[in-house]
Design a protein around this motif. Structure first.
Motif, short mmCIF file in Angstrom:
data_model
loop_
_atom_site.label_atom_id
_atom_site.label_comp_id
_atom_site.label_asym_id
_atom_site.label_seq_id
_atom_site.Cartn_x
_atom_site.Cartn_y
_atom_site.Cartn_z
N GLY A 1 1.62 -1.97 5.18
CA GLY A 1 1.45 -0.52 5.23
C GLY A 1 1.70 0.01 6.63
O GLY A 1 2.63 -0.43 7.33
N ARG A 2 0.88 0.99 7.03
CA ARG A 2 1.03 1.59 8.36
C ARG A 2 -0.24 1.42 9.19
O ARG A 2 -0.18 1.42 10.42
CB ARG A 2 1.33 3.09 8.25
N ASP A 3 -1.38 1.33 8.50
CA ASP A 3 -2.68 1.32 9.18
C ASP A 3 -3.54 0.16 8.71
O ASP A 3 -4.76 0.25 8.74
CB ASP A 3 -3.42 2.64 8.87
N ASP B 1 4.97 9.69 10.41
CA ASP B 1 4.01 8.61 10.23
C ASP B 1 3.31 8.24 11.54
O ASP B 1 2.15 7.84 11.54
CB ASP B 1 4.68 7.36 9.63
N SER C 1 0.46 11.29 2.85
CA SER C 1 -0.26 10.28 3.63
C SER C 1 -0.87 10.87 4.91
O SER C 1 -1.71 10.23 5.53
CB SER C 1 0.65 9.10 3.96
N THR D 1 0.82 -1.22 0.00
CA THR D 1 0.00 0.00 0.00
C THR D 1 0.85 1.27 0.00
O THR D 1 0.40 2.32 -0.42
CB THR D 1 -0.98 0.04 1.20
N TYR E 1 0.55 5.45 -1.86
CA TYR E 1 0.85 6.79 -1.32
C TYR E 1 2.01 7.41 -2.08
O TYR E 1 2.04 8.62 -2.31
CB TYR E 1 1.16 6.70 0.19
N ARG E 2 2.97 6.59 -2.47
CA ARG E 2 4.10 7.10 -3.24
C ARG E 2 3.64 7.64 -4.60
O ARG E 2 4.12 8.66 -5.07
CB ARG E 2 5.15 6.00 -3.44
N ARG F 1 -6.00 9.76 2.18
CA ARG F 1 -6.27 8.45 2.77
C ARG F 1 -7.64 7.94 2.31
O ARG F 1 -7.81 6.77 2.00
CB ARG F 1 -6.17 8.50 4.30
N SER G 1 5.17 10.38 2.48
CA SER G 1 4.90 10.56 3.90
C SER G 1 4.05 11.82 4.10
O SER G 1 3.11 11.83 4.91
CB SER G 1 6.24 10.67 4.64
N ARG H 1 10.63 10.40 8.91
CA ARG H 1 9.44 9.68 8.43
C ARG H 1 8.75 8.94 9.57
O ARG H 1 7.54 8.94 9.68
CB ARG H 1 9.83 8.71 7.32
N ARG I 1 0.95 11.71 12.97
CA ARG I 1 -0.13 12.39 12.25
C ARG I 1 -1.45 12.06 12.94
O ARG I 1 -1.59 11.04 13.63
CB ARG I 1 -0.15 11.94 10.78
O1 DC Z 1 5.92 1.67 3.01
P1 DC Z 1 6.49 2.87 2.24
O2 DC Z 1 7.78 3.37 2.80
O3 DC Z 1 6.55 2.63 0.78
O4 DC Z 1 5.40 4.03 2.48
C1 DC Z 1 5.56 5.34 1.97
C2 DC Z 1 4.82 6.32 2.87
O5 DC Z 1 3.41 6.13 2.74
C3 DC Z 1 5.14 6.21 4.34
O6 DC Z 1 5.99 7.24 4.78
C4 DC Z 1 3.80 6.33 5.05
C5 DC Z 1 2.77 6.20 4.00
N1 DC Z 1 1.90 5.04 4.17
C6 DC Z 1 0.78 5.21 4.94
O7 DC Z 1 0.59 6.27 5.52
N2 DC Z 1 -0.11 4.20 5.07
C7 DC Z 1 0.10 3.03 4.46
N3 DC Z 1 -0.81 2.06 4.59
C8 DC Z 1 1.26 2.83 3.69
C9 DC Z 1 2.17 3.85 3.57
#
Ligand code: DC
Length: 221
Positions: free
Chosen positions: A126-128, A181, A100, A32, A36-37, A106, A97, A177, A184
């Motif tokens: 991902g992150r969430d 991340d 996102s 994911t 965002y990238r 989102r 970042s 980052r 936020r």
């Molecule tokens: O996993 P990555 O480094 O490719 O993610 C790039 C940016 O995208 C990271 O700094 C935070 C954001 N991100 C996010 O907020 N939620 C996600 N599910 C995946 C990535």
């Protein structure tokens, strides 16, 4: 459908490990961060910097991001152009970042992620993912490692692609980052209450993969 959610900070090895894990399980791997990238790249190409001041909604209304699986590998498309390689630069990372943290971004990407998980067995990273995108995922893993170890892994990875950056710079970027991340307001990076913590600081890549496989095995029994 069986959904495996893998979250964690930058450089913890999420993508490489999730990709292999998915291969072993014969699931689809969804990265994911690439979404965002791609959005970050769009803004950067339009001349925005990480402050993102301007009409974001207007840009999003005119943006198409999608992913396709070519030879089993995920490719990400921005306005029908394959940007899978262009999104892997330090500038694209910072823009990703920044975008996102925006609720509109989102929301823009949420449905696509849920839809993929509804129609496929997925390993999604991902992150969430465990906290917001797939709260009912069968297995949730929070993958992390010490920040200096993550920075060194990332430095090596970039060097292999011909981007030679000093360790200190990669470390500072990573700390920035991590901070962005996890601080936020919307969907910050955090371990879901029901996620299993996997710390790979002292583990080799193969050992980390073994650990993830055993967590998945336990969780899907
Ligand atoms: O996993 P990555 O480094 O490719 O993610 C790039 C940016 O995208 C990271 O700094 C935070 C954001 N991100 C996010 O907020 N939620 C996600 N599910 C995946 C990535």
């Amino acid at each position: 459908m069986i959904n495996i959610a893998i979250d964690g900070p930058a450089g913890a090895g999420k993508s490489s490990l999730s990709r292999l894990l998915a291969k072993k399980l014969e699931y689809i791997y969804v990265d994911t961060g690439a979404l965002y990238r791609a959005v970050g790249l769009k803004f950067s190409r339009l001349g925005f910097d990480t402050n993102l001041s301007g009409d974001l909604d207007a840009v999003l209304a005119d943006t198409k991001v999608d992913i396709r699986f070519i030879g089993g590998e995920q490719r990400v498309f921005l306005d029908s152009e394959d940007v899978s390689d262009d999104i892997r630069t330090p500038v694209a990372s910072m823009m990703a970042s920044a975008v996102s943290a925006k609720p509109a971004v989102r929301a823009f990407l949420l449905d696509m992620q849920r839809q993929l998980a509804k129609t496929n067995n997925v390993v999604m990273d991902g992150r969430d993912i465990g906290t917001v995108v797939l709260p009912d995922a069968k297995v949730k893993i929070f993958l992390t490692a010490d920040v200096a170890v993550r920075a060194e892994r990332r430095r090596k990875e970039l060097a292999e692609k011909g981007q030679n950056l000093p360790f200190e710079e990669v470390l500072e970027d990573m700390k920035t980052r991590d901070y962005n991340d996890s601080h936020r307001e919307i969907a910050p990076l955090k371990q879901a209450d029901d996620a299993v913590l996997a710390d790979t600081t002292n583990l080799s890549f193969d050992e980390s993969l073994e650990l993830l496989l055993s967590i998945v095995k336990d969780g899907t029994r």
